[in-house]
Write an enzyme that holds these catalytic residues in place. Structure first.
Site, PDB file in Angstrom:
ATOM      1  N   GLN A  21       0.798  -1.222   0.000  1.00 58.21           N
ATOM      2  CA  GLN A  21       0.000   0.000   0.000  1.00 58.21           C
ATOM      3  C   GLN A  21       0.834   1.279   0.000  1.00 58.21           C
ATOM      4  OE1 GLN A  21      -2.655  -1.742   3.251  1.00 58.21           O
ATOM      5  NE2 GLN A  21      -4.140  -0.631   2.041  1.00 58.21           N
ATOM      6  N   ARG A  78       4.004  -0.057  12.907  1.00 60.22           N
ATOM      7  CA  ARG A  78       3.672  -1.375  12.364  1.00 60.22           C
ATOM      8  C   ARG A  78       3.685  -1.291  10.837  1.00 60.22           C
ATOM      9  NH1 ARG A  78      -1.189  -3.056   9.590  1.00 60.22           N
ATOM     10  NH2 ARG A  78      -1.573  -5.222  10.027  1.00 60.22           N
ATOM     11  N   HIS A 123       1.097  -9.357   4.494  1.00 63.40           N
ATOM     12  CA  HIS A 123      -0.057  -8.464   4.331  1.00 63.40           C
ATOM     13  C   HIS A 123      -0.481  -8.549   2.867  1.00 63.40           C
ATOM     14  CE1 HIS A 123      -2.190  -4.837   6.309  1.00 63.40           C
ATOM     15  NE2 HIS A 123      -2.794  -5.030   5.146  1.00 63.40           N
ATOM     16  N   ASN A 167      -1.891 -10.791   8.318  1.00 62.13           N
ATOM     17  CA  ASN A 167      -2.853  -9.724   8.482  1.00 62.13           C
ATOM     18  C   ASN A 167      -4.205 -10.213   7.975  1.00 62.13           C
ATOM     19  OD1 ASN A 167      -3.615  -6.812   8.929  1.00 62.13           O
ATOM     20  ND2 ASN A 167      -4.238  -7.070   6.803  1.00 62.13           N
ATOM     21  N   GLU A 168      -5.192 -10.247   8.866  1.00 68.85           N
ATOM     22  CA  GLU A 168      -6.574 -10.538   8.516  1.00 68.85           C
ATOM     23  C   GLU A 168      -6.759 -11.845   7.751  1.00 68.85           C
ATOM     24  OE1 GLU A 168      -8.242  -7.007   6.754  1.00 68.85           O
ATOM     25  OE2 GLU A 168      -8.070  -5.913   8.628  1.00 68.85           O
ATOM     26  N   TYR A 312     -12.772  -1.299  12.172  1.00 65.56           N
ATOM     27  CA  TYR A 312     -13.199  -0.072  11.488  1.00 65.56           C
ATOM     28  C   TYR A 312     -14.640   0.304  11.736  1.00 65.56           C
ATOM     29  CZ  TYR A 312      -8.773  -0.310   9.107  1.00 65.56           C
ATOM     30  OH  TYR A 312      -7.435  -0.326   8.866  1.00 65.56           O
ATOM     31  N   TRP A 422      -4.669   3.853  11.771  1.00 67.16           N
ATOM     32  CA  TRP A 422      -4.568   3.513  10.356  1.00 67.16           C
ATOM     33  C   TRP A 422      -5.125   4.677   9.577  1.00 67.16           C
ATOM     34  CZ3 TRP A 422      -2.258  -0.356   7.665  1.00 67.16           C
ATOM     35  CH2 TRP A 422      -2.587  -0.467   6.305  1.00 67.16           C
ATOM     36  N   GLU A 429      -5.491   1.953  -1.527  1.00 72.45           N
ATOM     37  CA  GLU A 429      -6.500   1.200  -0.786  1.00 72.45           C
ATOM     38  C   GLU A 429      -7.098   0.089  -1.662  1.00 72.45           C
ATOM     39  OE1 GLU A 429      -7.387   0.502   2.047  1.00 72.45           O
ATOM     40  OE2 GLU A 429      -9.532   0.087   2.112  1.00 72.45           O
ATOM     41  N   TRP A 430      -6.259  -0.874  -2.031  1.00 71.02           N
ATOM     42  CA  TRP A 430      -6.702  -2.088  -2.727  1.00 71.02           C
ATOM     43  C   TRP A 430      -7.662  -1.773  -3.880  1.00 71.02           C
ATOM     44  CZ3 TRP A 430      -2.940  -4.899  -1.110  1.00 71.02           C
ATOM     45  CH2 TRP A 430      -2.525  -4.868   0.211  1.00 71.02           C
TER      46      TRP A 430
HETATM   47  C1  BGC Z   1      -6.501  -3.831   5.877  1.00 72.16           C
HETATM   48  C2  BGC Z   1      -5.835  -2.635   5.259  1.00 72.16           C
HETATM   49  C3  BGC Z   1      -6.850  -1.713   4.611  1.00 72.16           C
HETATM   50  C4  BGC Z   1      -7.848  -1.293   5.667  1.00 72.16           C
HETATM   51  C5  BGC Z   1      -8.889  -0.281   5.229  1.00 72.16           C
HETATM   52  C6  BGC Z   1      -7.799  -3.509   6.553  1.00 72.16           C
HETATM   53  O1  BGC Z   1      -8.695  -4.503   6.256  1.00 72.16           O
HETATM   54  O2  BGC Z   1      -5.620  -4.480   6.739  1.00 72.16           O
HETATM   55  O3  BGC Z   1      -4.851  -3.075   4.383  1.00 72.16           O
HETATM   56  O4  BGC Z   1      -6.274  -0.613   4.017  1.00 72.16           O
HETATM   57  O5  BGC Z   1      -8.505  -2.425   6.136  1.00 72.16           O
HETATM   58  O6  BGC Z   1      -9.844  -0.829   4.383  1.00 72.16           O
END
Ligand code: BGC
Length: 480
Positions: A21, A78, A123, A167-168, A312, A422, A429-430
């Site tokens: 990212q 991180r 990640h 990660n996730e 989030y 974050w 952002e993907w």
């Molecule tokens: C991910 C991040 C992503 C963020 C915001 C998380 O799921 O670890 O890479 O940018 O969410 O969508």
């Protein structure tokens, strides 16, 4: 309602990022391609056809990044290691010394400035060469990931004392292999996510044991994995079926990984029952949820030293009775819940800000897993405007979320040790490209130098860190 109080002196404040990212340098100095490099290079895959080719150019702006971290006053940073930057073809024999050197310089720079590195090994940017031999659908990956991790412990572990494997993992399993939205875009929701998760859990445990057996005694760090947790709220709390549905959702989302690792080496009962039952209705010979042997359960149980997660938003759910179709694998159906779409998302990159959900989530983790030392590794908000001079929305998001974290710590006795925002700066952002802006620092992606400018939230966050609290006299007269 705000709670007035302070976090403990040793609370670890930080900011987070991930390699693909922010780094750019996608083919610099011998780096190999990842599945994300190839995916973003196909027009139409990403909003505005954005790619991470240059991103924030952190690969070439290391000193500046460290300077900004110092200015924020963070205790930790991180970030993640790009596997194909270190091993271009994913295997240890392909070592790229320039990649190793980049991370050595980053880690040295952090340590020299008293910033603790928290390092994620994976990640999402899998070397394409490993996807070509099956990726996470192949159990060969357990060995390969372990070799990569072993190299990283050996090379960086004298200075890195906090490791995260995945990660996730739920996103990896579900979005990469269930819905197939993100690379490697496998759309096989009924079976592949469960199989991939099974492999991820074994790979995680393997890496944990490698650290334990070979490095812990001399390096003395901690190792865990980083889960994604939305708080799941029952729509009608007085309805026991909605309560059950919400808990079931938490188990499919969080318990899928946390139950084996933090409890007994095995999946949550409700997952075994649901997936098993539906597999039976489909006349399958066995459950689509794979089974761990007694030996594997023993091997997986207890393989995390601390509890780490990203969060989030929150969701409202109800028990689903009408649409259940055993042949449909839509995730909510598999869990037998309906997500309430009348609870709208705001302009915040599809996420609704629900600060009180964080306190409930922290209490759920405390109750469910016996109050482990807990770290919030990612929390923040993406806003679809490039610049907002007073940055009010982001500041309010941080103030309210951090205040709920404080309540959980002070009033509820949650063993919360750290909080990371974050993100450090705007980034790729993907699927959404550069549209949602998550940064405490704004990045100008139109300028080849990718200049960073602190937003007002960066100033606010720096003051939170300095004072260990969100209610700051100097901000009393402002809109926050
Ligand atoms: C991910 C991040 C992503 C963020 C915001 C998380 O799921 O670890 O890479 O940018 O969410 O969508």
């Amino acid at each position: 309602m705000y709670f007035y109080g302070t976090f403990p002196e040793d609370f670890t404040w930080g900011v987070s990022s991930s390699a693909y990212q922010i780094e750019g340098g996608w083919d610099a100095d011998g780096k190999g391609p990842s599945v994300w490099d190839n995916f973003t290079h196909v027009p139409g895959n990403i909003k505005n056809n954005d790619t991470g080719d240059v991103a924030c150019n952190s690969y070439n702006k290391l000193e500046e990044d460290i300077y900004l971290l110092r200015a924020l006053g963070v205790k930790n940073y991180r970030f993640s290691l790009s596997w194909p930057r270190i091993f271009p073809n994913g295997r240890n024999n392909s070592i790229n010394s320039h990649g190793v050197d980049y991370y050595n310089r980053l880690i040295d720079g952090l340590v020299a400035n008293n910033i603790t590195p928290i390092v994620t090994l994976y990640h999402w940017d899998l070397p394409q060469a490993l996807q070509d031999v099956g990726g996470w659908e192949s159990s060969e990956m357990i060995e390969l990931f372990d070799s990569f991790a072993d190299f990283c412990f050996q090379t960086f572990g004298d200075r890195v004392k906090f490791w995260l494997t995945f990660n996730e993992p739920q996103v990896i399993a579900w979005a990469s292999y269930g819905t197939g939205e993100i690379p490697p875009n496998v759309n096989n929701p009924g079976a592949a996510p469960y199989e991939v998760a099974h492999t991820l859990l074994k790979a995680h445990a393997r890496v944990y044991h490698t650290y334990d057996d070979k490095y812990r005694a001399s390096q003395g760090g901690v190792i865990s994995l980083c889960l994604n947790i939305d708080w799941i709220e029952p729509k009608t709390p007085s309805n026991p079926r909605d309560l059950e549905a919400a808990d079931r959702y938490m188990q499919f989302l969080v318990g899928w990984f946390a139950h084996p690792v933090f409890k007994n080496g095995d999946y949550p009962e409700v997952m075994k029952w649901k997936v098993g039952n539906r597999s039976e209705l489909q006349s399958l010979p066995s459950s689509r949820l794979p089974v761990f042997t007694a030996e594997e359960r023993e091997y997986i149980r207890g393989t995390a030293d601390v509890f780490c997660f990203n969060t989030y938003t929150a969701k409202l759910v109800t028990h689903a009775t009408t649409r259940l179709n055993p042949f449909s694998y839509e995730y909510d159906q598999e869990i037998s819940t309906d997500v309430d779409s009348s609870w709208p998302t705001s302009a915040l990159a599809g996420h609704r800000a629900v600060a009180w959900g964080l306190r409930r989530l922290l209490n759920w983790v405390k109750e469910e897993y016996g109050n482990p030392p807990t770290y919030i590794i990612e929390n923040g908000v993406g806003i679809k405007t490039e610049s907002d001079v007073d940055d009010h929305t982001r500041i309010l998001y941080y103030k309210t979320y951090i205040d709920e974290a404080l309540k959980a710590y002070k009033l509820d006795g949650v063993d919360l040790r750290g909080y990371n925002a974050w993100s450090f700066m705007d980034f790729f952002e993907w699927l959404n490209g550069y549209e949602p802006r998550f940064g405490l620092h704004e990045v100008d992606f139109d300028d080849p130098n990718r200049p960073r400018t602190p937003r007002r939230s960066a100033v606010y966050y720096a003051e939170i860190i300095r004072n260990n609290e969100t209610h700051l006299d100097s901000w009393a007269g402002s809109r926050v």
